[in-house]
Design a protein around this motif. Structure first.
Motif, short mmCIF file in Angstrom:
data_model
loop_
_atom_site.label_atom_id
_atom_site.label_comp_id
_atom_site.label_asym_id
_atom_site.label_seq_id
_atom_site.Cartn_x
_atom_site.Cartn_y
_atom_site.Cartn_z
N UNK A 95 0.82 -1.22 0.00
CA UNK A 95 0.00 0.00 0.00
C UNK A 95 0.85 1.27 0.00
N UNK A 96 1.81 1.45 0.93
CA UNK A 96 2.62 2.68 0.87
C UNK A 96 3.46 2.76 -0.39
N UNK A 126 10.32 20.20 2.07
CA UNK A 126 9.55 19.03 2.48
C UNK A 126 9.76 17.88 1.51
N UNK A 127 9.88 18.20 0.23
CA UNK A 127 10.13 17.16 -0.77
C UNK A 127 11.51 16.52 -0.55
N UNK A 128 12.48 17.32 -0.12
CA UNK A 128 13.80 16.77 0.18
C UNK A 128 13.74 15.85 1.39
N UNK A 129 12.95 16.23 2.39
CA UNK A 129 12.76 15.36 3.55
C UNK A 129 12.06 14.07 3.14
N UNK A 130 11.13 14.19 2.21
CA UNK A 130 10.43 13.02 1.68
C UNK A 130 11.40 12.04 1.04
N UNK A 131 12.30 12.56 0.22
CA UNK A 131 13.29 11.72 -0.45
C UNK A 131 14.21 11.06 0.58
N UNK A 132 14.62 11.82 1.58
CA UNK A 132 15.48 11.27 2.64
C UNK A 132 14.77 10.14 3.38
N UNK A 133 13.49 10.36 3.73
CA UNK A 133 12.72 9.33 4.43
C UNK A 133 12.58 8.07 3.58
N UNK A 134 12.34 8.24 2.29
CA UNK A 134 12.23 7.09 1.39
C UNK A 134 13.52 6.29 1.36
N UNK A 194 8.93 3.46 8.67
CA UNK A 194 9.57 4.55 7.93
C UNK A 194 8.95 4.73 6.55
N UNK A 195 8.62 3.63 5.87
CA UNK A 195 8.07 3.75 4.52
C UNK A 195 6.66 4.33 4.57
N UNK A 196 5.90 4.05 5.63
CA UNK A 196 4.58 4.66 5.80
C UNK A 196 4.73 6.17 6.04
N UNK A 197 5.72 6.55 6.86
CA UNK A 197 5.98 7.98 7.08
C UNK A 197 6.38 8.65 5.78
N UNK A 198 7.22 7.97 4.99
CA UNK A 198 7.63 8.51 3.70
C UNK A 198 6.43 8.64 2.76
N UNK A 199 5.52 7.66 2.81
CA UNK A 199 4.33 7.71 1.95
C UNK A 199 3.46 8.92 2.29
N UNK A 200 3.33 9.21 3.58
CA UNK A 200 2.53 10.38 4.00
C UNK A 200 3.17 11.67 3.48
N UNK A 201 4.49 11.80 3.65
CA UNK A 201 5.19 12.98 3.13
C UNK A 201 5.08 13.06 1.61
N UNK A 202 5.11 11.90 0.97
CA UNK A 202 5.01 11.85 -0.49
C UNK A 202 3.66 12.38 -0.96
#
Length: 220
Positions: A95-96, A126-134, A194-202
């Motif tokens: 799902x994520x 925020x997009x950079x944080x998204x990439x880092x989280x991914x 972490x991938x769920x957190x990244x999905x939310x930021x995404x």
């Protein structure tokens, strides 16, 4: 195009993206997992260095600005496809991953449609944080798949609980067990979080890009 150090690092990162998949073609597991993890981590680190060096040495270029997000997306998409396949199609991962892939395709299509106006969709903090989280999530998930394969070899048909019992008795390698759940389960659970957190930021950044493009999507 100038072959500056930042541009060279970006090109190397782009080449490393399919290289992660190649590891599973030429090496047996768990070596393929470890090589893929190492290659991915090194490539992810260059993502920070190329931007830093370009700004510090004033070597920013249109080629680098164009290729950098492409390299990031290639790394993330290819790695997520591999991990999803080797995770046994875990629904909590599917799902994520689906949300992340949907956003990447959507934003790429939006940029293509806007053409010369695509400059409005600049990469945000925020997009950079998204990439880092991914990337952090993917690295942890790669660790989980490798440990899972090792544990499967070590257990030889035993459950994680039985194997953990042998560790307690001193009859099994403690480095391959993190209690009743097993190290792979711990790494996988952390990676899933972490991938769920990244999905939310995404999704948040995807909506932000769409909102900014709305004025240019209206009919005259």
């Amino acid at each position: 195009m100038r072959w500056t150090l930042p541009n060279i690092l970006t090109v190397m990162r782009l080449i490393a993206a399919p290289g992660v998949a190649v590891m599973f073609l030429y090496f047996h597991r768990p070596w393929a997992d470890w090589f893929a993890l190492a290659l991915f981590v090194v490539a992810a680190i260059t993502d920070w260095f190329d931007g830093y060096i370009a700004r510090r040495w004033q070597q920013e270029s249109k080629f680098g600005a164009m290729l950098d997000p492409i390299a990031d997306k290639a790394m993330v998409v290819i790695a997520l496809v591999i991990i999803t396949g080797y995770s046994g199609m875990n629904p909590w991962l599917i799902l994520p991953v689906t949300l992340i892939l949907f956003r990447e395709v959507f934003v790429s299509g939006l940029r293509e449609f806007l053409a010369d106006k695509a400059g409005l969709l600049k990469v945000t903090k925020l997009a950079k944080w998204k990439t880092t989280a991914q990337m952090v999530a993917i690295a942890v998930l790669f660790l989980g798949t490798g440990l899972e394969h090792l544990e499967g070899i070590a257990r030889r048909g035993m459950t994680t609980e039985q194997y953990a019992g042998l560790v307690t008795q001193g009859l099994a390698d403690p480095l391959r067990s993190c209690g009743a759940r097993g190290c792979s389960s711990v790494a996988t659970l952390v990676g899933l979080g972490l991938i769920w957190a990244a999905a939310v930021l995404t999704l948040i950044t995807g909506w932000d890009y769409f909102r900014k493009s709305l004025p240019f999507l209206k009919d005259e």
